[in-house]
Design an enzyme around this catalytic site. Structure first.
Site, PDB file in Angstrom:
ATOM      1  N   GLY A   6       0.799  -1.217  -0.007  1.00 50.00           N
ATOM      2  CA  GLY A   6       0.023  -0.085  -0.001  1.00 50.00           C
ATOM      3  C   GLY A   6       0.844   1.209   0.214  1.00 50.00           C
ATOM      4  O   GLY A   6       2.229   1.141   0.063  1.00 50.00           O
ATOM      5  N   THR A  31      -6.029  -2.921  -2.661  1.00 41.98           N
ATOM      6  CA  THR A  31      -5.715  -1.445  -2.958  1.00 41.98           C
ATOM      7  C   THR A  31      -4.258  -1.314  -3.111  1.00 41.98           C
ATOM      8  O   THR A  31      -3.711  -0.137  -3.663  1.00 41.98           O
ATOM      9  CB  THR A  31      -6.395  -0.520  -1.757  1.00 41.98           C
ATOM     10  OG1 THR A  31      -6.000  -0.971  -0.468  1.00 41.98           O
ATOM     11  CG2 THR A  31      -8.001  -0.718  -1.734  1.00 41.98           C
ATOM     12  N   GLY A  32      -3.665  -2.088  -2.618  1.00 44.68           N
ATOM     13  CA  GLY A  32      -2.157  -1.841  -2.910  1.00 44.68           C
ATOM     14  C   GLY A  32      -1.750  -2.352  -4.387  1.00 44.68           C
ATOM     15  O   GLY A  32      -2.435  -3.018  -5.200  1.00 44.68           O
ATOM     16  N   ASP A  52      -4.461 -12.832   1.520  1.00 41.88           N
ATOM     17  CA  ASP A  52      -5.613 -11.996   2.234  1.00 41.88           C
ATOM     18  C   ASP A  52      -5.113 -12.307   3.795  1.00 41.88           C
ATOM     19  O   ASP A  52      -5.476 -13.526   4.270  1.00 41.88           O
ATOM     20  CB  ASP A  52      -6.776 -12.244   1.734  1.00 41.88           C
ATOM     21  CG  ASP A  52      -7.815 -11.432   2.674  1.00 41.88           C
ATOM     22  OD1 ASP A  52      -7.611 -10.715   3.650  1.00 41.88           O
ATOM     23  OD2 ASP A  52      -8.992 -11.591   2.149  1.00 41.88           O
ATOM     24  N   LYS A 101       1.991 -13.450  18.962  1.00 45.29           N
ATOM     25  CA  LYS A 101       2.054 -14.382  20.179  1.00 45.29           C
ATOM     26  C   LYS A 101       2.895 -15.326  20.013  1.00 45.29           C
ATOM     27  O   LYS A 101       3.679 -15.783  20.911  1.00 45.29           O
ATOM     28  CB  LYS A 101       0.458 -14.543  20.487  1.00 45.29           C
ATOM     29  CG  LYS A 101       0.552 -15.331  21.788  1.00 45.29           C
ATOM     30  CD  LYS A 101      -1.050 -15.459  22.390  1.00 45.29           C
ATOM     31  CE  LYS A 101      -1.322 -16.635  23.319  1.00 45.29           C
ATOM     32  NZ  LYS A 101      -1.662 -17.820  22.467  1.00 45.29           N
ATOM     33  N   TYR A 141     -15.137   1.050   8.764  1.00 42.86           N
ATOM     34  CA  TYR A 141     -13.799   1.520   8.953  1.00 42.86           C
ATOM     35  C   TYR A 141     -13.586   1.842  10.511  1.00 42.86           C
ATOM     36  O   TYR A 141     -12.666   1.062  11.173  1.00 42.86           O
ATOM     37  CB  TYR A 141     -13.167   2.509   8.140  1.00 42.86           C
ATOM     38  CG  TYR A 141     -11.950   2.759   8.077  1.00 42.86           C
ATOM     39  CD1 TYR A 141     -10.864   2.043   7.599  1.00 42.86           C
ATOM     40  CD2 TYR A 141     -11.351   4.025   8.436  1.00 42.86           C
ATOM     41  CE1 TYR A 141      -9.429   2.250   7.710  1.00 42.86           C
ATOM     42  CE2 TYR A 141      -9.943   4.369   8.552  1.00 42.86           C
ATOM     43  CZ  TYR A 141      -9.297   3.453   8.037  1.00 42.86           C
ATOM     44  OH  TYR A 141      -7.797   3.747   8.039  1.00 42.86           O
ATOM     45  N   THR A 171      -2.619  11.243   5.884  1.00 43.38           N
ATOM     46  CA  THR A 171      -1.240  11.101   5.375  1.00 43.38           C
ATOM     47  C   THR A 171      -1.101  11.098   3.944  1.00 43.38           C
ATOM     48  O   THR A 171      -2.154  10.467   3.375  1.00 43.38           O
ATOM     49  CB  THR A 171      -0.575  10.054   5.984  1.00 43.38           C
ATOM     50  OG1 THR A 171      -0.677  10.009   7.584  1.00 43.38           O
ATOM     51  CG2 THR A 171       0.916   9.852   5.464  1.00 43.38           C
ATOM     52  N   ARG A 182      -8.990  10.424  -1.973  1.00 41.85           N
ATOM     53  CA  ARG A 182      -8.723  11.123  -0.700  1.00 41.85           C
ATOM     54  C   ARG A 182      -8.406  12.672  -1.354  1.00 41.85           C
ATOM     55  O   ARG A 182      -8.114  12.885  -2.357  1.00 41.85           O
ATOM     56  CB  ARG A 182      -7.570  10.472  -0.055  1.00 41.85           C
ATOM     57  CG  ARG A 182      -7.823   9.467   0.710  1.00 41.85           C
ATOM     58  CD  ARG A 182      -6.922   8.929   1.669  1.00 41.85           C
ATOM     59  NE  ARG A 182      -6.137   7.895   0.961  1.00 41.85           N
ATOM     60  CZ  ARG A 182      -5.306   7.123   1.470  1.00 41.85           C
ATOM     61  NH1 ARG A 182      -5.411   7.072   2.994  1.00 41.85           N
ATOM     62  NH2 ARG A 182      -4.390   6.257   1.103  1.00 41.85           N
TER      63      ARG A 182
END
Ligand code: UDP
Length: 316
Positions: A6, A31-32, A52, A101, A141, A171, A182
């Site tokens: 991304g 989206t990347g 994924d 973990k 989201y 950003t 965006r």
């Protein structure tokens, strides 16, 4: 590193490789793009996997840190991919925490200023619980990230996992998809192409824009610290959208007109990080101002718009 192909993830991969770390970069390329990893895929410290992370994740051998940055992040993307967004924030975070973990690795969650929703406290401090509409369109989201934060803290409390949570504020910079929707990429592309600049609502809403190099430096400082819990990493310089439009016109020399369009549902009226904690804890603060950051991003977008994208794997 999930979401490594991304916009932000690819800059993080580059910075990690640059300091000598080995990176397993996991991304399903929804989206990347591999374009973002041009020049990094052949690096000896880099391994790319198209996967994924909402499905089980296995990384053989020792792992020092798990950075979970996979998620659609542009409102346009997460409104188009609501269920995937909820899955990567919930199931994806669970898988990444399980990996951390098992490896006794530090876990770093990419969270967001969206956890504050349409904030009633301004500027936003980490201790503010937020003002989020769980059933509105943006809830997919916001609530995914809020759940991800809660799960992250539960792993810390129940399993003693070392966890950091970075709350990322708007950003921007090179490698944003030109048409990701965006505001910075939209306005710069429109200005460069001589098209009208789209302002949603009356343009009085505010955002605080952080240049990607500053954001990456803050994220790595949080990764390298032992701090538990959320830290705002964003640029506290706050602009109305009309002020952003003026900056975009000044930087590009464009004479595009402005057109006003409907304000999206639940669009936050204002947003600005309080970065007292990041300053004190990490000695971090941003160094690139909006004018300079926009100029660098405009230069990259101009070049990017002039060449075709790398096709995804498997494409004819
Ligand atoms: N926006 C705008 N024009 C555009 C795209 C966005 O006026 O072409 C506005 C949007 O309504 C919001 C702000 O710009 O008030 C920032 O939107 P963005 O999608 O970049 O991210 P957000 O901060 O809302 O997550």
């Amino acid at each position: 590193m999930t979401g490594g192909a991304g916009f932000l993830g690819s800059h993080l991969c580059e910075a990690l490789l640059g300091r000598g770390d080995q990176v397993v970069c996991i991304d399903n390329l929804v989206t990347g793009t591999l374009d973002n990893l041009a020049g990094l895929l052949d690096h000896p410290g880099m391994e790319f996997r198209c996967h994924d992370v909402s499905s089980y994740l296995d990384v053989p051998g020792p792992v020092d840190a798990v950075l979970h940055f996979a998620s659609p992040a542009s409102p346009r993307d997460y409104l188009e991919l609501p269920i995937q967004t909820l899955k990567v924030g919930s199931l994806g975070t669970h898988n990444c925490l399980g990996l951390a973990k098992a490896k006794r690795a530090r876990f770093l969650l990419a969270s967001t200023s969206e956890v504050y929703g349409d904030p009633e406290v301004h500027p936003q401090v980490e201790g503010y619980w937020g003002h989020v509409n769980p059933v509105g369109p943006r809830g997919v989201y916001d609530e995914a990230k809020r759940f991800a934060e809660a799960l992250t803290m539960a792993y810390h409390r129940s399993h003693g996992l070392s966890v950091g949570i970075v709350r990322i504020f708007n950003t921007y910079g090179p490698r944003m998809r030109p048409h990701d929707g965006r505001v910075v990429s939209n306005l710069l592309v429109q200005a460069l192409e001589g098209k009208p600049l789209t302002v949603y609502g009356d343009g009085s809403q505010t955002r605080s824009f952080c240049y990607v190099d500053d954001e990456v430096r803050g994220i790595l400082a949080l990764l390298d610290s032992a701090h538990t819990g959320p830290v705002n990493i964003g640029n506290p310089a706050e602009f109305t959208l009309l002020e952003l439009v003026s900056e975009v016109l000044a930087v590009t020399g464009s004479t595009s007109e402005v057109v006003f369009e409907a304000l999206p549902v639940d669009d936050p009226a204002r947003r600005r990080p309080d970065i007292t904690l990041a300053r004190r804890l990490l000695g971090w603060e941003p160094g690139v101002d909006l004018r300079e950051g926009l100029a660098r991003t405009a230069a990259w977008l101009k070049e990017r718009l002039g060449r075709p994208a790398v096709p995804p794997p498997g494409a004819p």
